[in-house]
Enzyme design. Structure first.
Site, PDB file in Angstrom:
ATOM      1  CG  ASN A 210      -0.291  -0.163   2.581  1.00 18.82           C
ATOM      2  OD1 ASN A 210       0.431   0.919   2.810  1.00 18.82           O
ATOM      3  ND2 ASN A 210      -0.561  -1.442   3.209  1.00 18.82           N
ATOM      4  CG  ASP A 278      -6.864  -5.442   6.399  1.00 16.40           C
ATOM      5  OD1 ASP A 278      -6.283  -5.611   7.740  1.00 16.40           O
ATOM      6  OD2 ASP A 278      -7.507  -4.617   5.888  1.00 16.40           O
ATOM      7  CE  LYS A 288       7.719 -11.810 -14.400  1.00 15.19           C
ATOM      8  NZ  LYS A 288       8.257 -11.148 -15.321  1.00 15.19           N
ATOM      9  CG  ASP A 306      -5.933  -6.841  13.751  1.00 18.72           C
ATOM     10  OD1 ASP A 306      -5.289  -6.232  14.371  1.00 18.72           O
ATOM     11  OD2 ASP A 306      -7.097  -6.551  13.237  1.00 18.72           O
TER      12      ASP A 306
HETATM   13  O1  PMT Z   1       2.928   6.054   6.576  1.00 21.01           O
HETATM   14  P1  PMT Z   1       2.470   7.722   6.055  1.00 21.01           P
HETATM   15  O2  PMT Z   1       2.484   7.634   4.520  1.00 21.01           O
HETATM   16  O3  PMT Z   1       2.713   8.598   6.940  1.00 21.01           O
HETATM   17  O4  PMT Z   1       0.828   7.187   6.317  1.00 21.01           O
HETATM   18  C1  PMT Z   1       0.105   7.322   7.775  1.00 21.01           C
HETATM   19  C2  PMT Z   1      -0.842   6.203   7.803  1.00 21.01           C
HETATM   20  C3  PMT Z   1      -2.038   6.760   7.182  1.00 21.01           C
HETATM   21  C4  PMT Z   1      -0.537   4.877   7.286  1.00 21.01           C
HETATM   22  C5  PMT Z   1      -1.252   6.180   9.396  1.00 21.01           C
HETATM   23  O5  PMT Z   1      -1.520   7.368  10.046  1.00 21.01           O
HETATM   24  C6  PMT Z   1      -2.333   5.220   9.486  1.00 21.01           C
HETATM   25  O6  PMT Z   1      -3.346   5.611   9.306  1.00 21.01           O
HETATM   26  N1  PMT Z   1      -1.987   3.808   9.859  1.00 21.01           N
HETATM   27  C7  PMT Z   1      -2.965   3.053  10.072  1.00 21.01           C
HETATM   28  C8  PMT Z   1      -3.278   2.058   8.645  1.00 21.01           C
HETATM   29  C9  PMT Z   1      -4.339   1.124   8.661  1.00 21.01           C
HETATM   30  O7  PMT Z   1      -3.953  -0.063   8.286  1.00 21.01           O
HETATM   31  O8  PMT Z   1      -5.539   1.201   9.258  1.00 21.01           O
HETATM   32  P2  PMT Z   1      -6.528   0.127   9.251  1.00 21.01           P
HETATM   33  O9  PMT Z   1      -7.753   0.930   9.474  1.00 21.01           O
HETATM   34  O10 PMT Z   1      -6.736  -0.657   8.071  1.00 21.01           O
HETATM   35  O11 PMT Z   1      -6.106  -0.573  10.654  1.00 21.01           O
HETATM   36  C10 PMT Z   1      -6.441  -0.192  11.844  1.00 21.01           C
HETATM   37  C11 PMT Z   1      -5.427  -0.520  12.855  1.00 21.01           C
HETATM   38  O12 PMT Z   1      -5.168  -1.996  13.030  1.00 21.01           O
HETATM   39  C12 PMT Z   1      -4.126   0.015  12.550  1.00 21.01           C
HETATM   40  O13 PMT Z   1      -3.669   0.313  13.781  1.00 21.01           O
HETATM   41  C13 PMT Z   1      -3.197  -1.032  12.215  1.00 21.01           C
HETATM   42  O14 PMT Z   1      -1.815  -0.709  12.233  1.00 21.01           O
HETATM   43  C14 PMT Z   1      -3.613  -2.357  12.647  1.00 21.01           C
HETATM   44  N2  PMT Z   1      -3.922  -3.449  11.752  1.00 21.01           N
HETATM   45  C15 PMT Z   1      -4.282  -3.885  10.865  1.00 21.01           C
HETATM   46  C16 PMT Z   1      -4.509  -4.786  10.082  1.00 21.01           C
HETATM   47  C17 PMT Z   1      -3.691  -6.013  10.673  1.00 21.01           C
HETATM   48  N3  PMT Z   1      -3.584  -7.094  10.158  1.00 21.01           N
HETATM   49  N4  PMT Z   1      -2.978  -5.678  11.681  1.00 21.01           N
HETATM   50  C18 PMT Z   1      -2.938  -4.752  12.515  1.00 21.01           C
HETATM   51  O15 PMT Z   1      -2.236  -4.424  13.344  1.00 21.01           O
END
Ligand code: PMT
Length: 413
Positions: A210, A278, A288, A306
Protein backbone atom coordinates in the site's frame (compact mmCIF):
# COMPACT_ATOMS: atom_id res chain seq x y z
CA UNK A 1 21.17 24.41 30.95
CA UNK A 2 24.97 24.67 30.57
CA UNK A 3 26.33 25.25 27.08
CA UNK A 4 26.38 22.11 24.93
CA UNK A 5 29.61 21.56 23.00
CA UNK A 6 30.64 19.14 20.31
CA UNK A 7 33.98 18.41 18.70
CA UNK A 8 33.32 18.11 14.96
CA UNK A 9 35.83 16.11 12.91
CA UNK A 10 35.43 16.88 9.21
CA UNK A 11 36.78 14.12 6.97
CA UNK A 12 37.81 14.30 3.33
CA UNK A 13 34.77 13.83 1.14
CA UNK A 14 32.53 15.86 -1.12
CA UNK A 15 30.04 16.05 1.76
CA UNK A 16 32.54 18.19 3.74
CA UNK A 17 30.69 21.28 2.53
CA UNK A 18 27.60 20.01 4.35
CA UNK A 19 29.61 19.98 7.59
CA UNK A 20 29.76 23.77 7.35
CA UNK A 21 25.97 23.86 7.20
CA UNK A 22 25.94 21.48 10.18
CA UNK A 23 28.00 23.96 12.24
CA UNK A 24 25.44 26.68 11.46
CA UNK A 25 22.47 24.41 12.14
CA UNK A 26 23.91 23.36 15.50
CA UNK A 27 24.72 26.91 16.44
CA UNK A 28 21.08 27.89 15.68
CA UNK A 29 20.09 25.16 18.19
CA UNK A 30 22.50 26.44 20.85
CA UNK A 31 25.21 23.81 20.33
CA UNK A 32 28.80 25.09 19.96
CA UNK A 33 31.21 23.30 17.60
CA UNK A 34 34.99 23.14 17.82
CA UNK A 35 36.43 21.78 14.56
CA UNK A 36 39.20 19.40 13.52
CA UNK A 37 39.68 19.37 9.75
CA UNK A 38 41.61 16.42 8.32
CA UNK A 39 44.22 16.92 5.60
CA UNK A 40 41.85 15.36 3.06
CA UNK A 41 38.96 17.46 4.40
CA UNK A 42 41.03 20.58 3.72
CA UNK A 43 41.03 19.61 0.03
CA UNK A 44 37.28 20.30 0.01
CA UNK A 45 36.80 23.20 2.44
CA UNK A 46 39.18 25.67 4.07
CA UNK A 47 40.11 25.91 7.76
CA UNK A 48 39.12 29.56 7.52
CA UNK A 49 35.48 28.78 6.63
CA UNK A 50 35.26 26.27 9.50
CA UNK A 51 36.83 28.77 11.92
CA UNK A 52 34.58 31.62 10.79
CA UNK A 53 31.40 29.57 11.19
CA UNK A 54 32.38 27.97 14.50
CA UNK A 55 33.82 31.16 15.94
CA UNK A 56 36.86 29.19 17.15
CA UNK A 57 40.26 28.06 15.88
CA UNK A 58 40.10 25.19 13.38
CA UNK A 59 42.58 22.44 14.33
CA UNK A 60 44.42 20.62 11.55
CA UNK A 61 47.85 19.39 12.67
CA UNK A 62 48.89 16.78 15.21
CA UNK A 63 52.36 18.24 15.69
CA UNK A 64 51.57 21.94 15.73
CA UNK A 65 53.53 23.83 18.35
CA UNK A 66 51.05 26.68 18.69
CA UNK A 67 48.03 24.38 18.97
CA UNK A 68 49.75 22.05 21.43
CA UNK A 69 50.70 25.05 23.56
CA UNK A 70 47.09 26.32 23.48
CA UNK A 71 45.28 22.98 23.65
CA UNK A 72 46.92 19.58 23.21
CA UNK A 73 45.16 16.83 21.30
CA UNK A 74 44.36 14.96 24.50
CA UNK A 75 42.67 17.99 25.98
CA UNK A 76 40.95 18.67 22.65
CA UNK A 77 39.55 15.14 22.66
CA UNK A 78 37.91 15.77 26.04
CA UNK A 79 36.88 19.39 25.56
CA UNK A 80 33.41 18.58 24.21
CA UNK A 81 30.39 16.60 25.42
CA UNK A 82 30.17 14.64 22.18
CA UNK A 83 32.50 13.98 19.22
CA UNK A 84 30.82 14.06 15.80
CA UNK A 85 32.59 12.78 12.68
CA UNK A 86 30.94 14.22 9.56
CA UNK A 87 31.60 13.27 6.89
CA UNK A 88 32.94 10.00 8.28
CA UNK A 89 34.93 8.59 5.36
CA UNK A 90 35.66 4.88 4.89
CA UNK A 91 39.26 5.69 5.89
CA UNK A 92 38.32 7.45 9.15
CA UNK A 93 35.95 4.64 10.06
CA UNK A 94 38.61 2.01 9.31
CA UNK A 95 41.26 3.86 11.33
CA UNK A 96 38.97 4.26 14.34
CA UNK A 97 37.69 0.69 14.20
CA UNK A 98 41.26 -0.61 14.20
CA UNK A 99 42.80 1.87 16.62
CA UNK A 100 45.12 3.70 14.21
CA UNK A 101 46.41 7.05 15.40
CA UNK A 102 48.61 8.77 12.86
CA UNK A 103 47.08 12.23 12.51
CA UNK A 104 45.15 14.69 14.64
CA UNK A 105 41.68 13.27 13.86
CA UNK A 106 42.54 9.60 14.47
CA UNK A 107 44.64 10.39 17.54
CA UNK A 108 41.81 12.43 19.02
CA UNK A 109 39.31 9.64 18.28
CA UNK A 110 41.55 7.14 20.07
CA UNK A 111 42.17 9.46 23.02
CA UNK A 112 38.62 10.62 23.64
CA UNK A 113 36.56 9.47 26.59
CA UNK A 114 33.39 11.01 25.11
CA UNK A 115 30.72 9.31 22.98
CA UNK A 116 31.40 9.44 19.25
CA UNK A 117 28.80 9.86 16.52
CA UNK A 118 29.70 8.96 12.91
CA UNK A 119 27.83 10.31 9.88
CA UNK A 120 29.25 8.07 7.12
CA UNK A 121 29.60 9.38 3.57
CA UNK A 122 31.15 7.46 0.71
CA UNK A 123 30.54 5.79 -2.64
CA UNK A 124 27.90 3.04 -2.53
CA UNK A 125 30.40 0.29 -3.39
CA UNK A 126 32.77 1.46 -0.66
CA UNK A 127 29.83 1.48 1.78
CA UNK A 128 28.76 -2.03 0.77
CA UNK A 129 32.30 -3.42 0.86
CA UNK A 130 32.63 -6.14 3.52
CA UNK A 131 35.58 -4.29 5.09
CA UNK A 132 33.50 -1.13 5.65
CA UNK A 133 30.56 -3.16 6.96
CA UNK A 134 32.95 -4.99 9.32
CA UNK A 135 34.36 -1.67 10.54
CA UNK A 136 30.84 -0.30 10.98
CA UNK A 137 29.93 -3.28 13.15
CA UNK A 138 33.11 -2.88 15.22
CA UNK A 139 32.37 0.81 15.75
CA UNK A 140 28.76 0.09 16.74
CA UNK A 141 29.92 -2.71 19.08
CA UNK A 142 32.38 -0.26 20.63
CA UNK A 143 29.43 2.03 21.40
CA UNK A 144 29.65 4.53 18.52
CA UNK A 145 26.44 6.22 17.40
CA UNK A 146 25.77 6.04 13.67
CA UNK A 147 23.61 8.52 11.72
CA UNK A 148 22.81 7.57 8.11
CA UNK A 149 24.01 7.19 5.47
CA UNK A 150 21.06 7.89 3.18
CA UNK A 151 20.13 6.43 -0.15
CA UNK A 152 20.22 8.66 -3.22
CA UNK A 153 22.17 10.06 -6.15
CA UNK A 154 25.84 10.51 -5.43
CA UNK A 155 28.39 13.05 -6.60
CA UNK A 156 30.19 10.20 -8.44
CA UNK A 157 27.08 9.55 -10.56
CA UNK A 158 26.08 6.30 -8.83
CA UNK A 159 22.94 5.64 -6.79
CA UNK A 160 22.47 3.87 -3.48
CA UNK A 161 23.40 4.07 0.21
CA UNK A 162 26.38 6.25 1.01
CA UNK A 163 25.10 9.84 0.93
CA UNK A 164 25.78 11.65 4.19
CA UNK A 165 22.65 12.36 6.26
CA UNK A 166 21.43 15.94 5.82
CA UNK A 167 22.83 18.49 8.32
CA UNK A 168 19.36 18.88 9.89
CA UNK A 169 19.13 15.12 10.48
CA UNK A 170 22.60 15.03 12.07
CA UNK A 171 21.67 18.05 14.20
CA UNK A 172 18.45 16.20 15.23
CA UNK A 173 20.57 13.24 16.31
CA UNK A 174 22.92 15.51 18.28
CA UNK A 175 19.94 17.17 19.97
CA UNK A 176 18.37 13.80 20.68
CA UNK A 177 21.65 12.73 22.28
CA UNK A 178 21.65 15.77 24.57
CA UNK A 179 17.95 15.32 25.32
CA UNK A 180 18.50 11.74 26.40
CA UNK A 181 21.07 13.02 28.87
CA UNK A 182 18.41 15.11 30.56
CA UNK A 183 15.25 13.89 32.28
CA UNK A 184 12.27 13.70 29.89
CA UNK A 185 8.74 12.90 31.10
CA UNK A 186 8.96 9.48 29.43
CA UNK A 187 12.40 8.58 30.81
CA UNK A 188 12.38 4.88 31.73
CA UNK A 189 9.29 4.07 29.64
CA UNK A 190 9.43 1.68 26.72
CA UNK A 191 7.23 2.40 23.70
CA UNK A 192 6.65 0.04 20.77
CA UNK A 193 5.61 1.57 17.45
CA UNK A 194 4.78 -0.10 14.15
CA UNK A 195 5.10 1.94 10.95
CA UNK A 196 5.07 1.75 7.17
CA UNK A 197 3.43 -0.78 4.86
CA UNK A 198 3.85 -4.53 4.70
CA UNK A 199 4.81 -6.39 1.53
CA UNK A 200 3.06 -9.70 0.93
CA UNK A 201 4.80 -11.70 -1.78
CA UNK A 202 3.02 -13.48 -4.63
CA UNK A 203 6.16 -14.63 -6.36
CA UNK A 204 9.84 -13.54 -6.36
CA UNK A 205 9.04 -10.23 -8.10
CA UNK A 206 5.48 -9.22 -7.16
CA UNK A 207 3.84 -8.33 -3.89
CA UNK A 208 0.70 -6.76 -2.40
CA UNK A 209 1.48 -3.46 -0.67
CA UNK A 210 0.00 0.00 0.00
CA UNK A 211 1.01 3.66 -0.16
CA UNK A 212 2.17 4.12 3.45
CA UNK A 213 5.56 5.88 3.59
CA UNK A 214 6.21 5.38 7.29
CA UNK A 215 6.45 9.16 7.85
CA UNK A 216 3.74 9.35 10.52
CA UNK A 217 5.06 6.37 12.47
CA UNK A 218 8.70 7.48 12.30
CA UNK A 219 7.71 11.02 13.39
CA UNK A 220 5.94 9.52 16.39
CA UNK A 221 8.95 7.40 17.26
CA UNK A 222 11.16 10.50 17.20
CA UNK A 223 8.71 12.63 19.21
CA UNK A 224 8.51 9.95 21.93
CA UNK A 225 12.29 9.54 21.95
CA UNK A 226 12.59 13.32 22.39
CA UNK A 227 10.50 13.02 25.56
CA UNK A 228 12.97 10.47 26.90
CA UNK A 229 11.24 7.18 25.99
CA UNK A 230 13.11 4.03 24.94
CA UNK A 231 11.52 3.39 21.57
CA UNK A 232 11.37 0.22 19.49
CA UNK A 233 10.25 0.91 15.94
CA UNK A 234 9.07 -2.11 13.97
CA UNK A 235 8.84 -0.96 10.40
CA UNK A 236 7.79 -2.37 7.08
CA UNK A 237 9.81 -1.45 3.96
CA UNK A 238 10.30 2.35 3.68
CA UNK A 239 12.82 4.74 2.17
CA UNK A 240 13.39 6.46 5.51
CA UNK A 241 16.71 6.09 7.37
CA UNK A 242 16.79 4.49 10.84
CA UNK A 243 16.13 7.32 13.32
CA UNK A 244 18.92 8.00 15.82
CA UNK A 245 18.66 6.41 19.28
CA UNK A 246 15.69 4.31 18.29
CA UNK A 247 15.89 0.53 18.10
CA UNK A 248 14.68 -0.05 14.54
CA UNK A 249 13.59 -3.51 13.42
CA UNK A 250 12.95 -3.87 9.69
CA UNK A 251 10.41 -6.45 8.52
CA UNK A 252 8.52 -7.19 5.29
CA UNK A 253 5.33 -9.06 6.06
CA UNK A 254 2.46 -8.82 8.56
CA UNK A 255 3.53 -12.09 10.14
CA UNK A 256 7.09 -10.80 10.60
CA UNK A 257 5.70 -7.56 12.04
CA UNK A 258 3.63 -9.48 14.58
CA UNK A 259 6.62 -11.61 15.60
CA UNK A 260 8.92 -8.56 15.95
CA UNK A 261 6.25 -6.67 17.95
CA UNK A 262 5.79 -9.58 20.34
CA UNK A 263 9.56 -9.89 20.75
CA UNK A 264 9.78 -6.18 21.61
CA UNK A 265 7.40 -6.57 24.57
CA UNK A 266 7.08 -5.74 27.41
CA UNK A 267 6.23 -2.11 26.71
CA UNK A 268 4.41 0.60 28.61
CA UNK A 269 2.73 1.82 25.45
CA UNK A 270 2.24 0.28 22.00
CA UNK A 271 1.21 2.33 18.98
CA UNK A 272 0.13 0.65 15.75
CA UNK A 273 0.62 3.14 12.96
CA UNK A 274 1.59 0.60 10.29
CA UNK A 275 -0.68 0.04 7.33
CA UNK A 276 -0.68 -3.73 7.62
CA UNK A 277 -1.99 -5.68 4.66
CA UNK A 278 -5.17 -7.42 5.80
CA UNK A 279 -4.51 -10.26 3.34
CA UNK A 280 -1.61 -12.13 1.76
CA UNK A 281 -1.58 -14.37 -1.30
CA UNK A 282 -2.46 -17.89 -0.18
CA UNK A 283 0.50 -19.30 -2.06
CA UNK A 284 3.89 -17.81 -2.82
CA UNK A 285 5.61 -19.44 -5.74
CA UNK A 286 9.38 -19.74 -6.09
CA UNK A 287 9.17 -18.97 -9.79
CA UNK A 288 7.76 -15.86 -11.45
CA UNK A 289 4.08 -16.42 -12.36
CA UNK A 290 3.87 -16.45 -16.16
CA UNK A 291 1.26 -14.31 -17.88
CA UNK A 292 1.02 -16.74 -20.80
CA UNK A 293 -0.19 -19.48 -18.48
CA UNK A 294 -3.05 -17.27 -17.23
CA UNK A 295 -1.51 -17.35 -13.75
CA UNK A 296 -2.55 -13.86 -12.65
CA UNK A 297 -6.23 -13.59 -13.55
CA UNK A 298 -7.15 -13.97 -9.91
CA UNK A 299 -5.29 -14.09 -6.60
CA UNK A 300 -6.47 -16.29 -3.79
CA UNK A 301 -5.77 -14.63 -0.44
CA UNK A 302 -5.56 -15.59 3.23
CA UNK A 303 -6.27 -13.24 6.13
CA UNK A 304 -3.19 -11.92 7.96
CA UNK A 305 -2.96 -11.87 11.75
CA UNK A 306 -4.29 -8.67 13.32
CA UNK A 307 -1.33 -7.31 15.33
CA UNK A 308 -3.25 -4.52 17.06
CA UNK A 309 -6.00 -6.88 18.11
CA UNK A 310 -3.57 -9.58 19.30
CA UNK A 311 -1.67 -7.16 21.55
CA UNK A 312 -4.77 -5.25 22.74
CA UNK A 313 -6.34 -8.50 23.88
CA UNK A 314 -3.31 -10.04 25.60
CA UNK A 315 -4.40 -11.56 28.88
CA UNK A 316 -0.96 -11.07 30.45
CA UNK A 317 1.67 -8.38 29.89
CA UNK A 318 -0.61 -6.10 27.86
CA UNK A 319 0.98 -2.65 27.45
CA UNK A 320 -0.76 -0.16 29.71
CA UNK A 321 -1.75 2.07 26.79
CA UNK A 322 -2.50 0.58 23.37
CA UNK A 323 -3.16 2.97 20.50
CA UNK A 324 -4.36 2.05 17.03
CA UNK A 325 -4.63 4.16 13.90
CA UNK A 326 -7.60 3.93 11.57
CA UNK A 327 -7.26 4.75 7.89
CA UNK A 328 -10.72 5.51 6.53
CA UNK A 329 -12.19 7.13 3.45
CA UNK A 330 -15.78 7.61 4.64
CA UNK A 331 -17.74 7.83 7.93
CA UNK A 332 -14.31 8.23 9.51
CA UNK A 333 -15.31 8.61 13.17
CA UNK A 334 -17.99 5.96 13.06
CA UNK A 335 -15.77 3.28 11.49
CA UNK A 336 -12.80 4.22 13.67
CA UNK A 337 -14.76 4.02 16.92
CA UNK A 338 -16.14 0.64 15.85
CA UNK A 339 -12.53 -0.52 15.21
CA UNK A 340 -11.41 0.73 18.65
CA UNK A 341 -14.08 -1.36 20.34
CA UNK A 342 -13.72 -4.43 18.12
CA UNK A 343 -9.93 -4.63 18.45
CA UNK A 344 -9.87 -3.63 22.13
CA UNK A 345 -7.34 -0.77 22.02
CA UNK A 346 -7.56 2.23 24.37
CA UNK A 347 -7.29 5.04 21.83
CA UNK A 348 -7.61 5.15 18.09
CA UNK A 349 -6.27 7.91 15.86
CA UNK A 350 -8.53 8.24 12.84
CA UNK A 351 -7.31 9.78 9.62
CA UNK A 352 -9.07 10.33 6.34
CA UNK A 353 -6.88 8.79 3.65
CA UNK A 354 -8.95 9.89 0.66
CA UNK A 355 -6.44 11.26 -1.86
CA UNK A 356 -6.04 15.02 -1.36
CA UNK A 357 -9.29 15.26 0.60
CA UNK A 358 -8.65 17.08 3.87
CA UNK A 359 -5.02 17.85 3.31
CA UNK A 360 -3.49 20.85 1.62
CA UNK A 361 -1.13 18.97 -0.70
CA UNK A 362 -1.37 15.31 -1.65
CA UNK A 363 -3.00 12.56 0.36
CA UNK A 364 -2.25 11.52 3.93
CA UNK A 365 -0.59 8.28 2.85
CA UNK A 366 2.84 9.26 1.63
CA UNK A 367 2.30 12.99 2.28
CA UNK A 368 3.80 15.24 4.96
CA UNK A 369 0.59 16.42 6.62
CA UNK A 370 -2.29 14.86 8.48
CA UNK A 371 -5.59 15.88 10.07
CA UNK A 372 -6.51 13.36 12.74
CA UNK A 373 -9.36 12.67 15.14
CA UNK A 374 -8.25 11.23 18.47
CA UNK A 375 -10.89 8.87 19.81
CA UNK A 376 -10.77 7.62 23.39
CA UNK A 377 -13.39 6.17 25.70
CA UNK A 378 -14.08 9.76 26.77
CA UNK A 379 -15.05 10.95 23.29
CA UNK A 380 -13.46 12.38 20.18
CA UNK A 381 -11.21 15.34 19.47
CA UNK A 382 -10.57 16.65 15.96
CA UNK A 383 -7.14 18.18 15.37
CA UNK A 384 -6.70 20.57 12.43
CA UNK A 385 -4.54 19.77 9.42
CA UNK A 386 -0.86 20.04 10.41
CA UNK A 387 2.57 18.51 9.61
CA UNK A 388 2.88 14.86 10.64
CA UNK A 389 5.74 15.88 12.94
CA UNK A 390 3.34 18.18 14.82
CA UNK A 391 0.66 15.45 15.07
CA UNK A 392 3.42 13.26 16.50
CA UNK A 393 4.57 15.89 19.01
CA UNK A 394 1.04 16.49 20.30
CA UNK A 395 0.26 12.80 20.55
CA UNK A 396 3.55 12.15 22.34
CA UNK A 397 2.72 14.85 24.88
CA UNK A 398 -0.71 13.34 25.44
CA UNK A 399 0.87 9.93 25.95
CA UNK A 400 3.40 11.39 28.40
CA UNK A 401 0.56 12.93 30.42
CA UNK A 402 -1.33 9.65 30.49
CA UNK A 403 1.66 7.49 31.34
CA UNK A 404 3.04 10.00 33.85
CA UNK A 405 3.98 8.54 37.16
CA UNK A 406 6.42 5.93 38.22
CA UNK A 407 4.82 2.77 36.71
CA UNK A 408 7.30 0.78 34.72
CA UNK A 409 8.75 -2.09 32.83
CA UNK A 410 12.12 -2.10 31.11
CA UNK A 411 12.74 -2.30 27.39
CA UNK A 412 13.55 -5.82 26.24
CA UNK A 413 17.24 -6.26 25.40
O1 PMT B 1 2.93 6.04 6.53
P1 PMT B 1 2.38 7.38 6.13
O2 PMT B 1 2.53 7.64 4.64
O3 PMT B 1 2.92 8.50 6.97
O4 PMT B 1 0.79 7.34 6.37
C1 PMT B 1 0.31 7.23 7.67
C2 PMT B 1 -0.89 6.27 7.76
C3 PMT B 1 -2.05 6.84 6.97
C4 PMT B 1 -0.52 4.89 7.22
C5 PMT B 1 -1.23 6.15 9.30
O5 PMT B 1 -1.57 7.40 9.79
C6 PMT B 1 -2.40 5.18 9.51
O6 PMT B 1 -3.56 5.51 9.40
N1 PMT B 1 -2.06 3.93 9.84
C7 PMT B 1 -3.03 2.79 9.99
C8 PMT B 1 -3.34 2.26 8.62
C9 PMT B 1 -4.27 1.05 8.66
O7 PMT B 1 -3.88 0.00 8.31
O8 PMT B 1 -5.45 1.28 9.14
P2 PMT B 1 -6.61 0.14 9.30
O9 PMT B 1 -7.81 0.94 9.56
O10 PMT B 1 -6.60 -0.78 8.14
O11 PMT B 1 -6.14 -0.66 10.57
C10 PMT B 1 -6.55 -0.32 11.88
C11 PMT B 1 -5.44 -0.60 12.86
O12 PMT B 1 -5.17 -2.00 12.92
C12 PMT B 1 -4.12 0.05 12.59
O13 PMT B 1 -3.58 0.45 13.82
C13 PMT B 1 -3.28 -1.05 11.97
O14 PMT B 1 -1.88 -0.88 12.24
C14 PMT B 1 -3.81 -2.26 12.69
N2 PMT B 1 -3.74 -3.53 11.94
C15 PMT B 1 -4.46 -3.72 10.80
C16 PMT B 1 -4.44 -4.91 10.15
C17 PMT B 1 -3.64 -5.95 10.68
N3 PMT B 1 -3.56 -7.13 10.07
N4 PMT B 1 -2.91 -5.75 11.79
C18 PMT B 1 -2.96 -4.56 12.44
O15 PMT B 1 -2.29 -4.37 13.46
Amino acid sequence: MSERKILLIIGGGVAAYKALELIRELSRRGVRSRVILTKAGAEFITPLSAASLSGDKCYTELFDLTSEAEMGHIELSRSADLVVVAPATADLMAKTANGFANDLASTTLLATDKPVMFAPAMNVRMWNHPATQRNLKTLADDGALIVGPEKGDMACGEFGYGRMAEPAAIADAVEAYFMRETEGPLKGKHVLITAGPTHEAMDPVRYIANRSSGKQGYALAEALRNLGADVTLVTGPTNLPDPAFIKTVRVETAREMLAASETALPADCAIFCAAVSDYRPSTETNQKIKKERGGLTSIEVTENPDILKAISQMSEGRPRLVIGFAAETQDVVCYAEAKRKRKGCDWIVANDVSPGDNVVSGGVMGGDRNAVILITENGEEAWPDMPKTEVARRLAERIAKTLGGPHLVKAAE
